[in-house]
Write a protein that holds these residues in place. Structure first.
Motif, PDB file in Angstrom:
ATOM      1  N   ASP A  47     -15.373   8.674   6.058  1.00  0.00           N
ATOM      2  CA  ASP A  47     -13.849   8.525   6.299  1.00  0.00           C
ATOM      3  C   ASP A  47     -13.536   8.011   7.364  1.00  0.00           C
ATOM      4  OD1 ASP A  47     -13.929   9.744   3.476  1.00  0.00           O
ATOM      5  OD2 ASP A  47     -13.598  11.564   4.561  1.00  0.00           O
ATOM      6  N   ILE A  48     -14.161   8.629   8.455  1.00  0.00           N
ATOM      7  CA  ILE A  48     -13.611   8.123  10.036  1.00  0.00           C
ATOM      8  C   ILE A  48     -14.338   6.511  10.259  1.00  0.00           C
ATOM      9  CG2 ILE A  48     -14.364   8.335  12.494  1.00  0.00           C
ATOM     10  CD1 ILE A  48     -14.732  11.255  11.709  1.00  0.00           C
ATOM     11  N   TRP A  49     -15.340   6.195   9.489  1.00  0.00           N
ATOM     12  CA  TRP A  49     -15.549   4.749   9.515  1.00  0.00           C
ATOM     13  C   TRP A  49     -14.465   3.893   8.866  1.00  0.00           C
ATOM     14  CZ3 TRP A  49     -19.304   1.492  11.752  1.00  0.00           C
ATOM     15  CH2 TRP A  49     -19.370   0.351  10.755  1.00  0.00           C
ATOM     16  N   ALA A  50     -14.042   4.231   7.703  1.00  0.00           N
ATOM     17  CA  ALA A  50     -13.019   3.438   6.980  1.00  0.00           C
ATOM     18  C   ALA A  50     -11.769   3.566   7.992  1.00  0.00           C
ATOM     19  CB  ALA A  50     -12.676   4.089   5.547  1.00  0.00           C
ATOM     20  N   TYR A  51     -11.565   4.527   8.420  1.00  0.00           N
ATOM     21  CA  TYR A  51     -10.216   4.643   9.435  1.00  0.00           C
ATOM     22  C   TYR A  51     -10.548   3.477  10.610  1.00  0.00           C
ATOM     23  CZ  TYR A  51      -6.646   6.020  12.554  1.00  0.00           C
ATOM     24  OH  TYR A  51      -5.663   6.403  13.359  1.00  0.00           O
ATOM     25  N   ILE A  52     -11.395   3.477  11.284  1.00  0.00           N
ATOM     26  CA  ILE A  52     -11.772   2.729  12.559  1.00  0.00           C
ATOM     27  C   ILE A  52     -11.859   1.448  12.408  1.00  0.00           C
ATOM     28  CG2 ILE A  52     -12.258   5.026  13.940  1.00  0.00           C
ATOM     29  CD1 ILE A  52     -15.113   3.810  13.943  1.00  0.00           C
ATOM     30  N   THR A  53     -12.471   0.980  11.138  1.00  0.00           N
ATOM     31  CA  THR A  53     -12.874  -0.272  11.017  1.00  0.00           C
ATOM     32  C   THR A  53     -11.831  -0.957   9.987  1.00  0.00           C
ATOM     33  OG1 THR A  53     -14.068   0.059   8.920  1.00  0.00           O
ATOM     34  CG2 THR A  53     -15.283   0.160  10.934  1.00  0.00           C
ATOM     35  N   ASP A  54     -10.621  -0.365   9.966  1.00  0.00           N
ATOM     36  CA  ASP A  54      -9.554  -0.783   9.268  1.00  0.00           C
ATOM     37  C   ASP A  54      -8.612  -1.831  10.018  1.00  0.00           C
ATOM     38  OD1 ASP A  54      -7.348  -1.686   7.343  1.00  0.00           O
ATOM     39  OD2 ASP A  54      -7.043   0.312   6.852  1.00  0.00           O
ATOM     40  N   VAL A  55      -9.179  -2.876  10.594  1.00  0.00           N
ATOM     41  CA  VAL A  55      -8.157  -3.683  11.577  1.00  0.00           C
ATOM     42  C   VAL A  55      -6.864  -4.120  10.994  1.00  0.00           C
ATOM     43  CG1 VAL A  55      -8.298  -5.971  12.689  1.00  0.00           C
ATOM     44  CG2 VAL A  55     -10.354  -4.463  12.316  1.00  0.00           C
ATOM     45  N   ASN A  56      -6.857  -4.507   9.590  1.00  0.00           N
ATOM     46  CA  ASN A  56      -5.435  -4.615   9.094  1.00  0.00           C
ATOM     47  C   ASN A  56      -4.180  -3.665   9.284  1.00  0.00           C
ATOM     48  OD1 ASN A  56      -5.669  -7.405   8.073  1.00  0.00           O
ATOM     49  ND2 ASN A  56      -7.060  -6.386   6.647  1.00  0.00           N
ATOM     50  N   ASP A  57      -4.759  -2.391   9.267  1.00  0.00           N
ATOM     51  CA  ASP A  57      -3.755  -1.325   9.616  1.00  0.00           C
ATOM     52  C   ASP A  57      -3.509  -0.958  11.078  1.00  0.00           C
ATOM     53  OD1 ASP A  57      -2.426   1.033   8.303  1.00  0.00           O
ATOM     54  OD2 ASP A  57      -3.578   2.454   9.283  1.00  0.00           O
ATOM     55  N   LEU A  58      -3.939  -1.572  11.906  1.00  0.00           N
ATOM     56  CA  LEU A  58      -3.554  -1.342  13.398  1.00  0.00           C
ATOM     57  C   LEU A  58      -2.186  -1.155  13.707  1.00  0.00           C
ATOM     58  CD1 LEU A  58      -6.518  -3.307  15.288  1.00  0.00           C
ATOM     59  CD2 LEU A  58      -6.158  -0.710  15.019  1.00  0.00           C
ATOM     60  N   PRO A  59      -1.393  -2.388  13.248  1.00  0.00           N
ATOM     61  CA  PRO A  59      -0.069  -2.357  13.637  1.00  0.00           C
ATOM     62  C   PRO A  59       0.828  -0.852  12.854  1.00  0.00           C
ATOM     63  CG  PRO A  59      -0.653  -4.419  12.871  1.00  0.00           C
ATOM     64  CD  PRO A  59      -1.679  -3.427  12.547  1.00  0.00           C
ATOM     65  N   ASN A  60       0.072  -0.378  11.972  1.00  0.00           N
ATOM     66  CA  ASN A  60       0.713   1.037  11.448  1.00  0.00           C
ATOM     67  C   ASN A  60       0.367   2.175  12.380  1.00  0.00           C
ATOM     68  OD1 ASN A  60       1.935  -0.285   9.450  1.00  0.00           O
ATOM     69  ND2 ASN A  60      -0.067  -0.512   8.169  1.00  0.00           N
ATOM     70  N   ARG A  61      -0.638   2.096  13.127  1.00  0.00           N
ATOM     71  CA  ARG A  61      -1.328   3.295  13.470  1.00  0.00           C
ATOM     72  C   ARG A  61      -1.154   3.269  15.169  1.00  0.00           C
ATOM     73  NH1 ARG A  61      -6.768   2.111  11.356  1.00  0.00           N
ATOM     74  NH2 ARG A  61      -7.906   1.346  12.945  1.00  0.00           N
ATOM     75  N   ARG A  62      -0.919   1.844  15.550  1.00  0.00           N
ATOM     76  CA  ARG A  62      -0.740   1.783  17.367  1.00  0.00           C
ATOM     77  C   ARG A  62       0.457   1.311  17.540  1.00  0.00           C
ATOM     78  NH1 ARG A  62      -6.203  -0.813  18.877  1.00  0.00           N
ATOM     79  NH2 ARG A  62      -4.780  -1.212  20.607  1.00  0.00           N
ATOM     80  N   LYS A  63       1.480   1.877  18.113  1.00  0.00           N
ATOM     81  CA  LYS A  63       2.859   0.980  18.286  1.00  0.00           C
ATOM     82  C   LYS A  63       2.787  -0.050  19.171  1.00  0.00           C
ATOM     83  CE  LYS A  63       3.769   4.295  22.162  1.00  0.00           C
ATOM     84  NZ  LYS A  63       4.749   4.832  23.043  1.00  0.00           N
ATOM     85  N   GLU A  64       1.693  -0.204  20.235  1.00  0.00           N
ATOM     86  CA  GLU A  64       1.686  -1.283  21.025  1.00  0.00           C
ATOM     87  C   GLU A  64       1.271  -2.687  20.227  1.00  0.00           C
ATOM     88  OE1 GLU A  64      -2.549   0.523  21.472  1.00  0.00           O
ATOM     89  OE2 GLU A  64      -0.352   1.264  21.147  1.00  0.00           O
ATOM     90  N   VAL A  65       0.520  -2.529  18.924  1.00  0.00           N
ATOM     91  CA  VAL A  65       0.040  -3.602  18.162  1.00  0.00           C
ATOM     92  C   VAL A  65       1.306  -4.095  17.320  1.00  0.00           C
ATOM     93  CG1 VAL A  65      -1.663  -4.683  16.653  1.00  0.00           C
ATOM     94  CG2 VAL A  65      -2.400  -2.872  18.602  1.00  0.00           C
ATOM     95  N   VAL A  66       1.816  -5.239  17.549  1.00  0.00           N
ATOM     96  CA  VAL A  66       2.751  -5.771  16.661  1.00  0.00           C
ATOM     97  C   VAL A  66       2.342  -6.494  15.491  1.00  0.00           C
ATOM     98  CG1 VAL A  66       4.649  -7.314  16.679  1.00  0.00           C
ATOM     99  CG2 VAL A  66       4.464  -5.911  18.664  1.00  0.00           C
ATOM    100  N   ALA A  67       1.207  -7.100  15.724  1.00  0.00           N
ATOM    101  CA  ALA A  67       0.708  -8.000  14.475  1.00  0.00           C
ATOM    102  C   ALA A  67      -0.798  -8.177  14.645  1.00  0.00           C
ATOM    103  CB  ALA A  67       1.426  -9.318  14.480  1.00  0.00           C
ATOM    104  N   ILE A  68      -1.427  -8.465  13.555  1.00  0.00           N
ATOM    105  CA  ILE A  68      -2.908  -8.617  13.448  1.00  0.00           C
ATOM    106  C   ILE A  68      -2.997 -10.047  12.569  1.00  0.00           C
ATOM    107  CG2 ILE A  68      -5.033  -8.288  12.489  1.00  0.00           C
ATOM    108  CD1 ILE A  68      -4.343  -6.480  14.696  1.00  0.00           C
TER     109      ILE A  68
END
Length: 173
Positions: A47-68
């Protein structure tokens, strides 16, 4: 009129002094940085692996990332290289360096408009019940003003924030 000139001179002197102090702080900071943090989480490594490797989701969970923008994908579907657009503008290009599913994920910042490079290694170790997550950062900032900014924000602020996001995601389990 004389007071206005003195006030303007004093304010200018103060601002120039703060800029010089900021640059001096950055200049005297070590360009290289190494740190790591570990936490035990009551979650499965998968479960943790799926979360940390989900690069496409970075803008949803990190406010400083606007786009991927995905630049390369491996034959197995894992993202190999991507570009992040931070909220302050510029770019950061990351590349996957090593991947052992549910155990190790190492990414490297290979190019950035902020004159920063580095690698982040995520290690997952099953500790029943749960998983020990370790994130290690090895980075280098060649820009004096950026080093000054990181000193003021806390050089390990990004590392700590990443661990906090993972903890928050899995704290309800």
């Amino acid at each position: 009129m004389k007071r206005i000139v003195l006030f303007a001179f004093g304010t200018s002197f103060l601002l120039i002094g703060l800029v010089v102090l900021f640059l001096a702080v950055g200049y005297f900071q070590d360009p290289k940085f190494h740190s790591k943090t570990s936490e035990w989480l009551k979650a499965e490594p998968e479960d943790i692996w799926a979360y940390i490797t989900d690069v496409n989701d970075l803008p949803n969970r990190r406010k400083e990332v606007v786009a991927i923008k995905i630049l390369e994908t491996r034959a197995d579907g894992m993202i190999q290289k991507w570009e992040e657009t931070p909220d302050m503008g510029g770019y950061m290009i990351f590349e996957l360096r090593e991947s052992i599913p549910n155990k190790l994920w190492k990414i490297e910042l290979i190019d950035a408009s902020f004159k920063m490079r580095g690698s982040w290694t995520y290690t997952l170790e099953r500790k029943i019940p749960g998983t020990v997550v370790t994130i290690a950062e090895d980075s280098e900032i060649t820009s004096v003003p950026v080093r000054g900014a990181y000193f003021l924000a806390g050089r390990d602020a990004t590392l700590q924030k990443e661990m906090e996001l993972i903890q928050n995601r899995f704290s309800g389990r």
